[in-house]
Motif scaffolding. Structure first.
Motif, PDB file in Angstrom:
ATOM      1  N   ALA A   1      -6.609   2.890  -8.951  1.00  0.00           N
ATOM      2  CA  ALA A   1      -5.887   3.750  -7.992  1.00  0.00           C
ATOM      3  C   ALA A   1      -6.749   4.017  -6.760  1.00  0.00           C
ATOM      4  O   ALA A   1      -6.265   3.935  -5.620  1.00  0.00           O
ATOM      5  N   ASP A   2      -8.028   4.326  -6.979  1.00  0.00           N
ATOM      6  CA  ASP A   2      -8.928   4.607  -5.847  1.00  0.00           C
ATOM      7  C   ASP A   2      -9.101   3.366  -4.966  1.00  0.00           C
ATOM      8  O   ASP A   2      -9.163   3.466  -3.740  1.00  0.00           O
ATOM      9  N   THR A   3      -9.194   2.215  -5.605  1.00  0.00           N
ATOM     10  CA  THR A   3      -9.363   0.973  -4.836  1.00  0.00           C
ATOM     11  C   THR A   3      -8.112   0.685  -4.008  1.00  0.00           C
ATOM     12  O   THR A   3      -8.208   0.250  -2.854  1.00  0.00           O
ATOM     13  N   LEU A   4      -6.933   0.955  -4.576  1.00  0.00           N
ATOM     14  CA  LEU A   4      -5.697   0.757  -3.795  1.00  0.00           C
ATOM     15  C   LEU A   4      -5.672   1.703  -2.592  1.00  0.00           C
ATOM     16  O   LEU A   4      -5.275   1.311  -1.488  1.00  0.00           O
ATOM     17  N   THR A   5      -6.129   2.941  -2.802  1.00  0.00           N
ATOM     18  CA  THR A   5      -6.188   3.901  -1.687  1.00  0.00           C
ATOM     19  C   THR A   5      -7.176   3.420  -0.627  1.00  0.00           C
ATOM     20  O   THR A   5      -6.911   3.502   0.581  1.00  0.00           O
ATOM     21  N   MET A   6      -8.315   2.898  -1.078  1.00  0.00           N
ATOM     22  CA  MET A   6      -9.305   2.364  -0.134  1.00  0.00           C
ATOM     23  C   MET A   6      -8.682   1.221   0.688  1.00  0.00           C
ATOM     24  O   MET A   6      -8.806   1.185   1.915  1.00  0.00           O
ATOM     25  N   CYS A   7      -7.968   0.317   0.011  1.00  0.00           N
ATOM     26  CA  CYS A   7      -7.320  -0.804   0.718  1.00  0.00           C
ATOM     27  C   CYS A   7      -6.302  -0.263   1.729  1.00  0.00           C
ATOM     28  O   CYS A   7      -6.206  -0.756   2.858  1.00  0.00           O
ATOM     29  N   GLU A   8      -5.562   0.759   1.327  1.00  0.00           N
ATOM     30  CA  GLU A   8      -4.541   1.353   2.208  1.00  0.00           C
ATOM     31  C   GLU A   8      -5.197   1.934   3.459  1.00  0.00           C
ATOM     32  O   GLU A   8      -4.728   1.746   4.581  1.00  0.00           O
ATOM     33  N   LYS A   9      -6.331   2.622   3.263  1.00  0.00           N
ATOM     34  CA  LYS A   9      -7.016   3.272   4.393  1.00  0.00           C
ATOM     35  C   LYS A   9      -7.584   2.255   5.380  1.00  0.00           C
ATOM     36  O   LYS A   9      -7.761   2.561   6.559  1.00  0.00           O
ATOM     37  N   LEU A  10      -7.903   1.074   4.902  1.00  0.00           N
ATOM     38  CA  LEU A  10      -8.421   0.044   5.812  1.00  0.00           C
ATOM     39  C   LEU A  10      -7.343  -0.384   6.806  1.00  0.00           C
ATOM     40  O   LEU A  10      -7.629  -0.936   7.857  1.00  0.00           O
ATOM     41  N   ASN A  11      -6.074  -0.126   6.417  1.00  0.00           N
ATOM     42  CA  ASN A  11      -4.958  -0.419   7.318  1.00  0.00           C
ATOM     43  C   ASN A  11      -4.919  -1.909   7.700  1.00  0.00           C
ATOM     44  O   ASN A  11      -4.740  -2.270   8.870  1.00  0.00           O
ATOM     45  N   ALA A  12      -5.112  -2.745   6.694  1.00  0.00           N
ATOM     46  CA  ALA A  12      -5.145  -4.192   6.935  1.00  0.00           C
ATOM     47  C   ALA A  12      -3.783  -4.694   7.393  1.00  0.00           C
ATOM     48  O   ALA A  12      -2.745  -4.179   6.976  1.00  0.00           O
ATOM     49  N   LYS A  13      -3.817  -5.698   8.265  1.00  0.00           N
ATOM     50  CA  LYS A  13      -2.564  -6.337   8.700  1.00  0.00           C
ATOM     51  C   LYS A  13      -2.274  -7.570   7.849  1.00  0.00           C
ATOM     52  O   LYS A  13      -1.129  -7.918   7.619  1.00  0.00           O
ATOM     53  N   THR A  14      -3.340  -8.248   7.459  1.00  0.00           N
ATOM     54  CA  THR A  14      -3.184  -9.480   6.677  1.00  0.00           C
ATOM     55  C   THR A  14      -4.074  -9.395   5.445  1.00  0.00           C
ATOM     56  O   THR A  14      -5.234  -8.990   5.551  1.00  0.00           O
ATOM     57  N   ILE A  15      -3.503  -9.780   4.306  1.00  0.00           N
ATOM     58  CA  ILE A  15      -4.291  -9.795   3.065  1.00  0.00           C
ATOM     59  C   ILE A  15      -4.441 -11.237   2.602  1.00  0.00           C
ATOM     60  O   ILE A  15      -3.461 -11.981   2.505  1.00  0.00           O
ATOM     61  N   ILE A  16      -5.687 -11.603   2.310  1.00  0.00           N
ATOM     62  CA  ILE A  16      -5.958 -12.898   1.669  1.00  0.00           C
ATOM     63  C   ILE A  16      -6.349 -12.567   0.227  1.00  0.00           C
ATOM     64  O   ILE A  16      -7.469 -12.125  -0.036  1.00  0.00           O
ATOM     65  N   PRO A  17      -5.413 -12.731  -0.724  1.00  0.00           N
ATOM     66  CA  PRO A  17      -5.712 -12.331  -2.107  1.00  0.00           C
ATOM     67  C   PRO A  17      -6.529 -13.391  -2.840  1.00  0.00           C
ATOM     68  O   PRO A  17      -6.653 -14.528  -2.371  1.00  0.00           O
ATOM     69  N   GLY A  18      -7.040 -13.024  -3.997  1.00  0.00           N
ATOM     70  CA  GLY A  18      -7.798 -13.978  -4.812  1.00  0.00           C
ATOM     71  C   GLY A  18      -6.921 -15.083  -5.369  1.00  0.00           C
ATOM     72  O   GLY A  18      -7.384 -16.191  -5.623  1.00  0.00           O
ATOM     73  N   HIS A  19      -5.652 -14.774  -5.588  1.00  0.00           N
ATOM     74  CA  HIS A  19      -4.682 -15.762  -6.083  1.00  0.00           C
ATOM     75  C   HIS A  19      -3.364 -15.532  -5.359  1.00  0.00           C
ATOM     76  O   HIS A  19      -3.022 -14.399  -5.023  1.00  0.00           O
ATOM     77  N   GLY A  20      -2.617 -16.610  -5.182  1.00  0.00           N
ATOM     78  CA  GLY A  20      -1.322 -16.487  -4.517  1.00  0.00           C
ATOM     79  C   GLY A  20      -1.473 -16.595  -3.008  1.00  0.00           C
ATOM     80  O   GLY A  20      -2.580 -16.656  -2.472  1.00  0.00           O
TER      81      GLY A  20
END
Ligand SMILES: [Zn+2]
Length: 320
Positions: free
Chosen positions: A188-207
């Motif tokens: 949950a904390d990591t998802l919040t951290m990702c949200e706060k970064l306000n990323a426009k594009t995500i390059i995931p580990g898979h997919g």
């Protein structure tokens, strides 16, 4: 392998590899070349070829691992062997385990997976940054799926290399939970951290890489809520058992049902999962403490076939 059509920062190419091997991200600048994550060992020859194509005769300077699961670092040894000057960077929490090549701590034994031995020269420290190709990438801790994982963020283009902490649909198995260590809060904390970064594009580990970041974070939170309901629910354990068997099938494509069962029974993570999954067998009167593992193994194989992730052909279990 597909090459993504999204716009990335200049010099960044995503080699989308599927679910056995992680994606490889190639970052090129005039005086620097780097790769993030190296895939699974059985694909290591292909990984090297794909990276050589991208580098077009140039040497590879740096290799960065977001985390040390076998599907993200299985090509490290091959790349190190080919590129003699290669500098390898791993999360700081894994340094001792790699130095002593402790396959228990590195989870290769626990998952029944393989990873050729590699070395490292540098550790990745959270809240610092490093130049990869043309740009400076921030390093952020991303515990949950793996306690030592990092993600990488390029703040000008707002691009996040999210490893297995955030996918377009969910996130990776929360492995510490299989060891009885609470880690859903860390997810949950990591998802919040990702949200706060306000990323426009995500390059995931898979997919495939994606831009609908808000919706992906919402989906991940819904999934986390499903896993972490407070009634000792087996939801996450079921997911983990399915993922581990599917990975084995992706690696081997076709295995004798009896050997798939034996592989499950020998796998330390499956042994830890069995008591979490025994509630699914509560109506089966033939289940005893002795045959519980076998019953759960049969059940997992059946579930994989029901969801059409595998099929049975005679005595074989076949990936599909
Ligand atoms: Zn992983």
């Amino acid at each position: 392998m597909t090459r993504s059509k999204l716009e990335f920062p200049e010099g960044v190419t995503v080699l989308e590899r599927g679910w056995l091997s992680s994606n490889n991200i190639v970052l090129l600048g005039p005086g620097h070349s780097a790769v993030v994550d190296s895939g699974y060992s059985s694909h290591q020859d292909l990984t090297l070829e794909l990276i050589k194509q991208q580098l077009n005769g140039r040497p590879l300077d740096d290799l960065v691992n977001t985390h040390l699961h076998s599907d993200h670092c299985g090509g490290n040894a091959k790349l190190q062997d080919h590129y003699k000057q290669l500098q390898t960077h791993i999360p700081s929490g894994n340094s001792q385990a790699v130095t002593s090549w402790d396959i228990d701590k590195l989870t290769f034994k626990a998952t029944g997976q393989t990873c050729p031995k590699f070395t490292y020269q540098h550790v990745l420290r959270a809240n610092t940054s490093m130049k990869l190709g043309l740009h400076e990438w921030e390093i952020h801790c991303a515990p949950g799926h793996d306690p030592d994982s990092v993600v990488l963020f390029e703040p000008i283009s707002k691009t996040l290399i999210s490893a297995d902490a955030l996918w377009e649909n969910g996130f990776g198995v929360v492995f510490p939970e299989l060891e009885g260590i609470d880690a859903f809060d860390a997810v949950a904390d990591t998802l919040t951290m990702c949200e706060k970064l306000n990323a426009k594009t995500i390059i995931p580990g898979h997919g495939r890489p994606f831009t609908h970041v808000k919706a992906a974070i919402e989906r991940a939170r819904t999934r986390l809520a499903y896993f972490s309901v407070k009634d000792r629910s087996p939801n996450h354990a079921i997911y983990a058992a399915k993922v581990l068997l599917k990975f084995h099938l992706l690696e081997h494509q076709k295995v004798e049902i009896s050997s798939a069962k034996q592989w499950l029974l020998n796998m330390p993570y499956f042994q830890k999962l069995t008591p979490m999954l025994k509630t699914i067998l509560s109506t089966d009167k033939e289940t005893t403490l002795d045959n519980q593992g076998e019953k759960v193994a049969d059940w997992v194989i059946g579930v994989l076939c029901t969801v059409k992730a595998a099929r049975i052909e005679g005595s074989m279990l076949v990936n599909q």
